[in-house]
Design an enzyme around this catalytic site. Structure first.
Site, PDB file in Angstrom:
ATOM      1  N   PRO A  13      -2.909 -37.489 -12.239  1.00 59.86           N
ATOM      2  CA  PRO A  13      -3.011 -38.699 -13.045  1.00 59.86           C
ATOM      3  C   PRO A  13      -3.229 -39.966 -12.234  1.00 59.86           C
ATOM      4  O   PRO A  13      -2.647 -40.139 -11.160  1.00 59.86           O
ATOM      5  CB  PRO A  13      -1.658 -38.757 -13.777  1.00 59.86           C
ATOM      6  CG  PRO A  13      -0.774 -37.794 -13.074  1.00 59.86           C
ATOM      7  CD  PRO A  13      -1.657 -36.764 -12.450  1.00 59.86           C
ATOM      8  N   ASN A  14      -4.074 -40.800 -12.795  1.00 59.50           N
ATOM      9  CA  ASN A  14      -4.399 -42.141 -12.286  1.00 59.50           C
ATOM     10  C   ASN A  14      -5.300 -42.134 -11.056  1.00 59.50           C
ATOM     11  O   ASN A  14      -5.782 -43.185 -10.645  1.00 59.50           O
ATOM     12  CB  ASN A  14      -3.118 -42.958 -11.997  1.00 59.50           C
ATOM     13  CG  ASN A  14      -2.365 -43.291 -13.260  1.00 59.50           C
ATOM     14  OD1 ASN A  14      -2.962 -43.772 -14.217  1.00 59.50           O
ATOM     15  ND2 ASN A  14      -1.089 -43.001 -13.306  1.00 59.50           N
ATOM     16  N   ARG A  21      -8.105 -50.576  -7.927  1.00 62.41           N
ATOM     17  CA  ARG A  21      -6.888 -51.395  -7.777  1.00 62.41           C
ATOM     18  C   ARG A  21      -6.088 -50.878  -6.603  1.00 62.41           C
ATOM     19  O   ARG A  21      -6.317 -49.777  -6.121  1.00 62.41           O
ATOM     20  CB  ARG A  21      -6.036 -51.303  -9.052  1.00 62.41           C
ATOM     21  CG  ARG A  21      -6.675 -51.976 -10.250  1.00 62.41           C
ATOM     22  CD  ARG A  21      -5.844 -51.746 -11.513  1.00 62.41           C
ATOM     23  NE  ARG A  21      -4.419 -51.935 -11.258  1.00 62.41           N
ATOM     24  CZ  ARG A  21      -3.463 -51.200 -11.828  1.00 62.41           C
ATOM     25  NH1 ARG A  21      -3.756 -50.225 -12.653  1.00 62.41           N
ATOM     26  NH2 ARG A  21      -2.194 -51.433 -11.559  1.00 62.41           N
ATOM     27  N   TYR A  26      -4.159 -47.389  -1.474  1.00 63.02           N
ATOM     28  CA  TYR A  26      -4.986 -46.194  -1.679  1.00 63.02           C
ATOM     29  C   TYR A  26      -6.416 -46.320  -1.141  1.00 63.02           C
ATOM     30  O   TYR A  26      -7.191 -45.374  -1.261  1.00 63.02           O
ATOM     31  CB  TYR A  26      -5.038 -45.853  -3.178  1.00 63.02           C
ATOM     32  CG  TYR A  26      -3.677 -45.557  -3.777  1.00 63.02           C
ATOM     33  CD1 TYR A  26      -2.894 -44.517  -3.300  1.00 63.02           C
ATOM     34  CD2 TYR A  26      -3.165 -46.330  -4.819  1.00 63.02           C
ATOM     35  CE1 TYR A  26      -1.639 -44.250  -3.838  1.00 63.02           C
ATOM     36  CE2 TYR A  26      -1.911 -46.071  -5.365  1.00 63.02           C
ATOM     37  CZ  TYR A  26      -1.157 -45.027  -4.868  1.00 63.02           C
ATOM     38  OH  TYR A  26       0.077 -44.760  -5.395  1.00 63.02           O
ATOM     39  N   ASN A  77      -3.819 -32.998  -4.877  1.00 66.83           N
ATOM     40  CA  ASN A  77      -3.065 -34.240  -4.921  1.00 66.83           C
ATOM     41  C   ASN A  77      -2.643 -34.392  -6.376  1.00 66.83           C
ATOM     42  O   ASN A  77      -3.432 -34.841  -7.221  1.00 66.83           O
ATOM     43  CB  ASN A  77      -3.910 -35.423  -4.465  1.00 66.83           C
ATOM     44  CG  ASN A  77      -3.119 -36.724  -4.496  1.00 66.83           C
ATOM     45  OD1 ASN A  77      -1.992 -36.770  -4.995  1.00 66.83           O
ATOM     46  ND2 ASN A  77      -3.710 -37.787  -3.976  1.00 66.83           N
ATOM     47  N   ALA A  80       1.512 -38.443  -9.561  1.00 64.19           N
ATOM     48  CA  ALA A  80       2.925 -38.580  -9.933  1.00 64.19           C
ATOM     49  C   ALA A  80       3.540 -37.248 -10.368  1.00 64.19           C
ATOM     50  O   ALA A  80       4.761 -37.072 -10.267  1.00 64.19           O
ATOM     51  CB  ALA A  80       3.061 -39.617 -11.037  1.00 64.19           C
ATOM     52  N   GLU A 101      -1.339 -29.479   0.171  1.00 63.43           N
ATOM     53  CA  GLU A 101      -0.954 -30.680  -0.590  1.00 63.43           C
ATOM     54  C   GLU A 101      -1.431 -31.926   0.170  1.00 63.43           C
ATOM     55  O   GLU A 101      -1.223 -32.021   1.382  1.00 63.43           O
ATOM     56  CB  GLU A 101       0.578 -30.690  -0.731  1.00 63.43           C
ATOM     57  CG  GLU A 101       1.122 -31.919  -1.431  1.00 63.43           C
ATOM     58  CD  GLU A 101       2.662 -31.899  -1.521  1.00 63.43           C
ATOM     59  OE1 GLU A 101       3.300 -30.968  -0.967  1.00 63.43           O
ATOM     60  OE2 GLU A 101       3.206 -32.831  -2.138  1.00 63.43           O
ATOM     61  N   HIS A 103      -1.545 -36.287   0.036  1.00 61.62           N
ATOM     62  CA  HIS A 103      -1.240 -37.592  -0.558  1.00 61.62           C
ATOM     63  C   HIS A 103      -1.919 -38.663   0.278  1.00 61.62           C
ATOM     64  O   HIS A 103      -1.825 -38.652   1.516  1.00 61.62           O
ATOM     65  CB  HIS A 103       0.263 -37.843  -0.633  1.00 61.62           C
ATOM     66  CG  HIS A 103       0.920 -36.879  -1.553  1.00 61.62           C
ATOM     67  ND1 HIS A 103       0.780 -36.962  -2.917  1.00 61.62           N
ATOM     68  CD2 HIS A 103       1.646 -35.771  -1.303  1.00 61.62           C
ATOM     69  CE1 HIS A 103       1.419 -35.950  -3.466  1.00 61.62           C
ATOM     70  NE2 HIS A 103       1.948 -35.208  -2.516  1.00 61.62           N
ATOM     71  N   ARG A 110       7.844 -44.648   0.812  1.00 66.41           N
ATOM     72  CA  ARG A 110       7.840 -45.375  -0.459  1.00 66.41           C
ATOM     73  C   ARG A 110       9.156 -45.135  -1.216  1.00 66.41           C
ATOM     74  O   ARG A 110      10.140 -44.732  -0.615  1.00 66.41           O
ATOM     75  CB  ARG A 110       6.594 -44.945  -1.252  1.00 66.41           C
ATOM     76  CG  ARG A 110       5.296 -45.251  -0.492  1.00 66.41           C
ATOM     77  CD  ARG A 110       4.072 -44.900  -1.279  1.00 66.41           C
ATOM     78  NE  ARG A 110       3.992 -45.694  -2.514  1.00 66.41           N
ATOM     79  CZ  ARG A 110       3.119 -45.425  -3.491  1.00 66.41           C
ATOM     80  NH1 ARG A 110       2.263 -44.423  -3.365  1.00 66.41           N
ATOM     81  NH2 ARG A 110       3.106 -46.163  -4.580  1.00 66.41           N
TER      82      ARG A 110
HETATM   83  O1  CA2 Z   1      -0.375 -41.133  -2.314  1.00 72.96           O
HETATM   84  C1  CA2 Z   1      -0.815 -40.366  -3.177  1.00 72.96           C
HETATM   85  O2  CA2 Z   1      -1.859 -39.751  -3.037  1.00 72.96           O
HETATM   86  C2  CA2 Z   1      -0.054 -40.208  -4.496  1.00 72.96           C
HETATM   87  O3  CA2 Z   1      -0.177 -38.859  -4.920  1.00 72.96           O
HETATM   88  C3  CA2 Z   1      -0.721 -41.136  -5.487  1.00 72.96           C
HETATM   89  C4  CA2 Z   1      -0.023 -41.187  -6.853  1.00 72.96           C
HETATM   90  C5  CA2 Z   1       1.475 -41.438  -6.671  1.00 72.96           C
HETATM   91  O4  CA2 Z   1       2.116 -41.350  -7.942  1.00 72.96           O
HETATM   92  C6  CA2 Z   1       2.105 -40.445  -5.717  1.00 72.96           C
HETATM   93  O5  CA2 Z   1       3.477 -40.773  -5.576  1.00 72.96           O
HETATM   94  C7  CA2 Z   1       1.432 -40.515  -4.362  1.00 72.96           C
HETATM   95  C8  CA2 Z   1      -0.594 -42.309  -7.718  1.00 72.96           C
HETATM   96  C9  CA2 Z   1      -2.063 -42.294  -7.885  1.00 72.96           C
HETATM   97  C10 CA2 Z   1      -2.466 -43.585  -8.515  1.00 72.96           C
HETATM   98  O6  CA2 Z   1      -3.714 -43.935  -8.002  1.00 72.96           O
HETATM   99  C11 CA2 Z   1      -4.158 -45.202  -8.199  1.00 72.96           C
HETATM  100  C12 CA2 Z   1      -5.214 -45.602  -7.446  1.00 72.96           C
HETATM  101  C13 CA2 Z   1      -5.716 -46.864  -7.580  1.00 72.96           C
HETATM  102  C14 CA2 Z   1      -5.179 -47.724  -8.519  1.00 72.96           C
HETATM  103  C15 CA2 Z   1      -4.122 -47.327  -9.286  1.00 72.96           C
HETATM  104  C16 CA2 Z   1      -3.613 -46.052  -9.146  1.00 72.96           C
END
Ligand code: CA2
Length: 149
Positions: A13-14, A21, A26, A77, A80, A101, A103, A110
């Site tokens: 997700p996301n 953003r 990221y 990946n 969340a 895996e 990230h 974090r």
């Molecule tokens: O660091 C990672 O790759 C995560 O898997 C990213 C997830 C986060 O919930 C994990 O704890 C760590 C979140 C992805 C959200 O991605 C976005 C990218 C740009 C803007 C907003 C969200």
């Protein structure tokens, strides 16, 4: 020429928001950029990629179940869902394929709720905090794993 082994690269997700953003966390690349980078790198390793993203836990489970018949390994990946999903953990176990895996951010630097992963215990290896380059490194790792199996 024989077909290249396919690696499922599954994003949770996301991650479709990548590059739009939070670039400080990221990076600036979009998920399409990461897809292209992975496809190019996989080709140099004699691998093919099936690059996917879903915002839905059940859909991710279904994609993992289907990989059992078509893929040689899974790079995931789970976003969340990493920190919550017994369902994705179970699906990866049942798939019985090598899992790496990834990230993008260093989840251990974090919030404490990101320090737990339901994926790590079913993974051969884990790459965190190296940005989107982590996906490329995971492909290198997967190529090595597949060479020795
Ligand atoms: O660091 C990672 O790759 C995560 O898997 C990213 C997830 C986060 O919930 C994990 O704890 C760590 C979140 C992805 C959200 O991605 C976005 C990218 C740009 C803007 C907003 C969200």
């Amino acid at each position: 020429m024989s077909e290249r082994p396919e690696i499922l690269i599954l994003n949770g997700p996301n991650l479709n928001m990548l590059g739009t953003r939070e670039p400080e966390l990221y990076g600036a690349e979009t998920l399409d950029d990461v897809d292209a980078m992975c496809a190019d790198h996989a080709a140099t390793l004699g691998l093919a990629t099936d690059f996917r993203q879903s915002n839905f836990e059940g859909e991710m489970v279904t994609i993992i179940q289907q990989a059992r018949g078509s893929a040689s390994g899974i790079i995931i990946n789970a976003g969340a869902y990493t920190h919550t999903s017994v369902a994705i953990h179970d699906a990866l176990r049942v798939a019985d394929l090598p899992v790496i895996e990834v990230h993008i951010s260093n989840i251990h630097r974090r919030e404490s709720f990101r320090h737990t992963s339901y994926i790590s215990s079913v993974a051969e290896g884990i790459i965190v905090g190296l940005g989107t380059q982590g996906y490329v490194l995971a492909l290198d790792g997967m190529a090595r794993i597949l060479d020795r199996t």
